[in-house]
Design an enzyme around this catalytic site. Structure first.
Site, mmCIF file in Angstrom:
data_model
loop_
_atom_site.group_PDB
_atom_site.id
_atom_site.type_symbol
_atom_site.label_atom_id
_atom_site.label_comp_id
_atom_site.label_asym_id
_atom_site.label_seq_id
_atom_site.Cartn_x
_atom_site.Cartn_y
_atom_site.Cartn_z
ATOM 1 N N TYR A 231 0.875 -1.178 0.000
ATOM 2 C CA TYR A 231 0.000 0.000 0.000
ATOM 3 C C TYR A 231 0.911 1.228 0.000
ATOM 4 O O TYR A 231 1.678 1.426 0.936
ATOM 5 C CB TYR A 231 -0.926 0.000 1.217
ATOM 6 C CG TYR A 231 -2.080 -0.963 1.102
ATOM 7 C CD1 TYR A 231 -3.315 -0.545 0.615
ATOM 8 C CD2 TYR A 231 -1.931 -2.307 1.457
ATOM 9 C CE1 TYR A 231 -4.377 -1.435 0.488
ATOM 10 C CE2 TYR A 231 -2.983 -3.192 1.335
ATOM 11 C CZ TYR A 231 -4.204 -2.755 0.862
ATOM 12 O OH TYR A 231 -5.246 -3.637 0.733
ATOM 13 N N HIS A 263 -3.798 -2.923 -8.238
ATOM 14 C CA HIS A 263 -5.009 -3.643 -7.833
ATOM 15 C C HIS A 263 -6.173 -2.699 -7.568
ATOM 16 O O HIS A 263 -7.273 -2.887 -8.084
ATOM 17 C CB HIS A 263 -4.720 -4.478 -6.583
ATOM 18 C CG HIS A 263 -5.833 -5.381 -6.197
ATOM 19 N ND1 HIS A 263 -6.845 -4.989 -5.342
ATOM 20 C CD2 HIS A 263 -6.108 -6.658 -6.538
ATOM 21 C CE1 HIS A 263 -7.687 -5.990 -5.178
ATOM 22 N NE2 HIS A 263 -7.269 -7.011 -5.886
ATOM 23 N N HIS A 264 -5.959 -1.692 -6.743
ATOM 24 C CA HIS A 264 -6.988 -0.673 -6.544
ATOM 25 C C HIS A 264 -6.356 0.611 -6.023
ATOM 26 O O HIS A 264 -5.228 0.618 -5.518
ATOM 27 C CB HIS A 264 -8.124 -1.156 -5.631
ATOM 28 C CG HIS A 264 -7.774 -1.302 -4.184
ATOM 29 N ND1 HIS A 264 -7.497 -2.514 -3.590
ATOM 30 C CD2 HIS A 264 -7.648 -0.390 -3.186
ATOM 31 C CE1 HIS A 264 -7.234 -2.350 -2.308
ATOM 32 N NE2 HIS A 264 -7.305 -1.060 -2.032
ATOM 33 N N HIS A 334 -2.874 0.293 -4.036
ATOM 34 C CA HIS A 334 -2.595 -1.083 -3.622
ATOM 35 C C HIS A 334 -1.978 -1.821 -4.808
ATOM 36 O O HIS A 334 -2.612 -1.988 -5.846
ATOM 37 C CB HIS A 334 -3.891 -1.780 -3.186
ATOM 38 C CG HIS A 334 -3.725 -3.238 -2.907
ATOM 39 N ND1 HIS A 334 -4.790 -4.118 -2.913
ATOM 40 C CD2 HIS A 334 -2.635 -3.995 -2.625
ATOM 41 C CE1 HIS A 334 -4.360 -5.339 -2.646
ATOM 42 N NE2 HIS A 334 -3.055 -5.286 -2.478
ATOM 43 N N HIS A 413 -17.669 -2.038 2.740
ATOM 44 C CA HIS A 413 -16.334 -2.131 3.348
ATOM 45 C C HIS A 413 -16.363 -2.963 4.622
ATOM 46 O O HIS A 413 -17.164 -2.739 5.528
ATOM 47 C CB HIS A 413 -15.807 -0.735 3.688
ATOM 48 C CG HIS A 413 -14.469 -0.745 4.365
ATOM 49 N ND1 HIS A 413 -13.293 -1.021 3.697
ATOM 50 C CD2 HIS A 413 -14.115 -0.538 5.660
ATOM 51 C CE1 HIS A 413 -12.278 -0.960 4.544
ATOM 52 N NE2 HIS A 413 -12.746 -0.674 5.742
ATOM 53 N N HIS A 415 -13.135 -5.495 6.969
ATOM 54 C CA HIS A 415 -11.744 -5.924 6.971
ATOM 55 C C HIS A 415 -11.692 -7.406 6.566
ATOM 56 O O HIS A 415 -12.585 -7.892 5.886
ATOM 57 C CB HIS A 415 -11.116 -5.640 8.321
ATOM 58 C CG HIS A 415 -10.793 -4.185 8.510
ATOM 59 N ND1 HIS A 415 -10.338 -3.648 9.696
ATOM 60 C CD2 HIS A 415 -10.856 -3.138 7.647
ATOM 61 C CE1 HIS A 415 -10.136 -2.351 9.563
ATOM 62 N NE2 HIS A 415 -10.457 -2.014 8.329
ATOM 63 N N MET A 488 -14.813 -4.107 10.673
ATOM 64 C CA MET A 488 -15.733 -3.016 10.355
ATOM 65 C C MET A 488 -16.919 -3.587 9.591
ATOM 66 O O MET A 488 -16.843 -4.679 9.033
ATOM 67 C CB MET A 488 -15.040 -1.955 9.495
ATOM 68 C CG MET A 488 -13.931 -1.194 10.187
ATOM 69 S SD MET A 488 -13.266 0.110 9.095
ATOM 70 C CE MET A 488 -12.137 0.922 10.225
#
Length: 615
Positions: A231, A263-264, A334, A413, A415, A488
């Protein structure tokens, strides 16, 4: 595979299916692909608007299109260095066991194509119902183009049901000739997975204004670390005196050759309370990262591999710049580098399209789901543990305008333990519609997704977000929080017109959690620390996770009162604090109530919860 979540579909009678199965099996076994230059047979790229590299080396490239009238997906795979065949398919979470596959294989003389499936041991079998329909093949200087079709739902229990949300695509390359489908050993081949949203919404793209400008927020020619996951954080700064503008579109900018590694990406705006943010260009998890970067959390743009350009509705734009808006932006990229490439330079990022001609409405972003708090926890060893967060009717009644808001996009979202996420709109205690759902959710593939239609939310409505978690590989309890090993449950909904409501979430009432600790302490031989100076995570960690303690915790989360966070953008709460589950009767949860110490009502599906109530 089509049993979960599928609706009944008209299937032929057993006799007809039996005859059809015999026919399609013969076709699959004896079909020889004649790889010739079939000029004009394979549609040009404009017919396949969605594209993604399947493997990190770029040997396989997938393009596809969706036909909602036909309820089918058209696939085109470019195989750049064809050897002796290809496996392509779908499975629940990217496994090669219990997968639905299209297989191209060569025995050294001829090539064959067929619809197959793998069992729990990874052994391939020809499917009795051939639902991957080969439409053509074409050899070009680039490689072999393979074109085929697959219906969303096929009535075949061995087939994967293509639904809205994330799809885990799997692939494998045959290095040597094989004489039969059953001779293929998937454990020895070059293989992998790619996540995409196959069923893109069929929406009209708004026309961009004539005076639109662009701004690129990119990494400044960095060297991608030779590790699997990175990241990377970079701080960019808007010009001085940058006036208020509307972002009306954004799209990815990927350095050529790195399409399989990026990736993003996300762009966050920093908190306006800081006059300055230190410039930074390094790893996001570095110990040298300035603390103020943690206050750059307001999402401006998000892109994930396979996503296209993101357009705002023509009546709204996302405001940035001007008074009360930070000049500092954080780009987070990422990189997924499983082959550990070294020395790859990258200047990827996101291109923002913005205009000074403000649209009628400012778009807003609202957080739904669960508060980031350890009072919400998932025991270890759970296959499907469900937690739900509420944006209650009392909150929307106070915070939303009379004409309501319109949700047009959503980003789910969690984890690492998250497996499913869904948000539903409820009105007068009854579910009205699904806002967004992902039954194959992956924390490794998060993007802002346009909704197929606007969702109107009015004062008094509820927005209920439910997350499903899997902690089978964990030996310790997972509590809510910001850490990657904490959890989360969030849905960032994008809507207009913007209101003061920025966060509408809930958590179980802490007082009732304390009663839970006391209850399980009373019923267990091992003593649980419940003194005030012991933190909630420590109390959870001391619990022996037997079936009784798990069931009582589930009952607590399902039926105890909740603490509601109904927050303005200034972090000041609207005056809504606590809500009760008396509405359970409206939702059809059955009868049976007890009078609680607070004077409200609660239900107890398990006798243990009666300890929290007075009969």
């Amino acid at each position: 595979m089509q049993t979960h979540g599928s609706t009944p579909c008209p299937c032929p009678s057993f006799r007809l299916r039996e005859l059809a199965s015999m026919y399609f099996t013969m076709v699959a076994v004896f079909l020889v692909i004649l790889v010739v230059a079939l000029q004009g047979l394979v549609p040009r790229g404009t017919y396949f608007p969605y594209k993604v590299p399947l493997d990190p080396q770029g040997l396989l490239e997938l393009s596809w299109n969706v036909s909602y009238p036909e309820q089918a997906v058209y696939f085109q795979i470019l195989i750049r260095k064809l050897k002796f065949g290809l496996l392509f398919g779908m499975s629940d979470r990217g496994e090669f066991e219990n997968a639905d596959l299209a297989v191209l294989w060569n025995d050294g003389h001829s090539s064959y194509f067929g619809d197959a499936w793998s069992d729990a041991h990874g052994q391939l079998h020809m499917d009795s119902q051939q639902d991957y329909q080969l439409l053509g093949a074409q050899k070009t200087p680039e490689g072999l183009y393979l074109l085929f079709r697959r219906a969303f739902s096929t009535c075949d229990p061995k087939d994967y049901l293509i639904e809205d949300g994330t799809v885990h695509l799997i692939y494998g390359i045959l290095e040597n000739p094989v004489h039969s489908l059953r001779a293929i050993n998937i454990s020895t081949m070059y293989r992998g997975l790619q996540r995409v949203q196959l069923l893109k919404p069929n929406i009209t793209i708004p026309e961009l204004p004539s005076n639109v400008k662009t701004m690129e927020i990119k990494t400044p020619n960095i060297v991608i670390p030779s590790q699997e996951t990175t990241y990377w954080c970079y701080i960019a700064e808007l010009p001085d005196s940058f006036a208020k503008h509307h972002i009306v579109m954004y799209e990815p900018v990927i350095t050529a050759g790195n399409e399989a590694l990026v990736h993003h990406m996300e762009i966050f705006q920093c908190a306006a309370e800081f006059d300055s943010i230190p410039h930074y260009n390094d790893l996001c998890d570095s110990k040298m990262k300035p603390e103020r970067l943690n206050y750059c959390r307001h999402v401006l743009a998000a892109w994930a591999m396979g996503a296209q350009a993101f357009y705002y509705p023509e009546e709204a734009g996302l405001a940035f710049g001007g008074p009360g808006s930070s000049r500092y932006l954080r780009l987070e990229v990422h990189y997924h580098n499983p082959l550990l490439f070294k020395g790859r330079r990258d200047s990827s990022g996101i291109r923002l399209y913005y205009t000074a001609n403000l649209r009628p409405h400012d778009a807003g972003i609202m957080e739904l789901g669960l508060v980031y708090t350890p009072v919400m926890a998932v025991p270890p060893g759970e296959t499907t543990f469900i937690l739900t967060g509420y944006c209650t009717d009392k909150c929307t009644l106070q915070a939303l305008p009379e004409d309501g808001i319109r949700i047009f996009a959503s980003q789910l979202h969690t984890h690492l333990a998250g497996r499913k996420v869904v948000t539903v709109l409820s009105r007068d205690g009854r579910e009205q519609q699904v806002v967004n759902a992902d039954g194959h959710y992956s924390p490794h593939f998060q993007e802002i997704r346009m909704l197929k239609e606007l969702v109107a939310v009015f004062p008094g409505d509820e927005l209920i977000t439910t997350c499903t978690y899997n902690t089978e590989g964990r030996s310790k309890v997972t509590v809510g929080g910001f850490g990657i090993m904490e959890e989360m449950c969030v849905n960032y909904v994008h809507y207009y017109p913007q209101t003061q409501l920025e966060l509408c979430k809930s958590a179980v009432d802490p007082g009732y959690l304390h009663l839970y600790f006391n209850t399980v302490n009373r019923f267990n031989d091992e003593e649980i620390c419940t003194c005030p100076q012991v933190s909630i995570p420590e109390q959870f960690s001391s619990i022996p996770w037997n079936a009784f303690n798990r069931d009582v915790l589930k009952s607590l989360y399902n039926f105890a009162p909740i603490s509601v966070h109904c927050n303005k953008s200034s972090a000041v709460r609207f005056p809504v604090r606590r809500a009760f589950r008396a509405k359970a009767h409206k939702m059809g949860w059955g009868s049976g109530t007890w009078k609680c110490r607070t004077g409200s009502c609660c239900r107890a599906p398990a006798p243990a919860l009666k300890e929290l109530c007075i009969t």
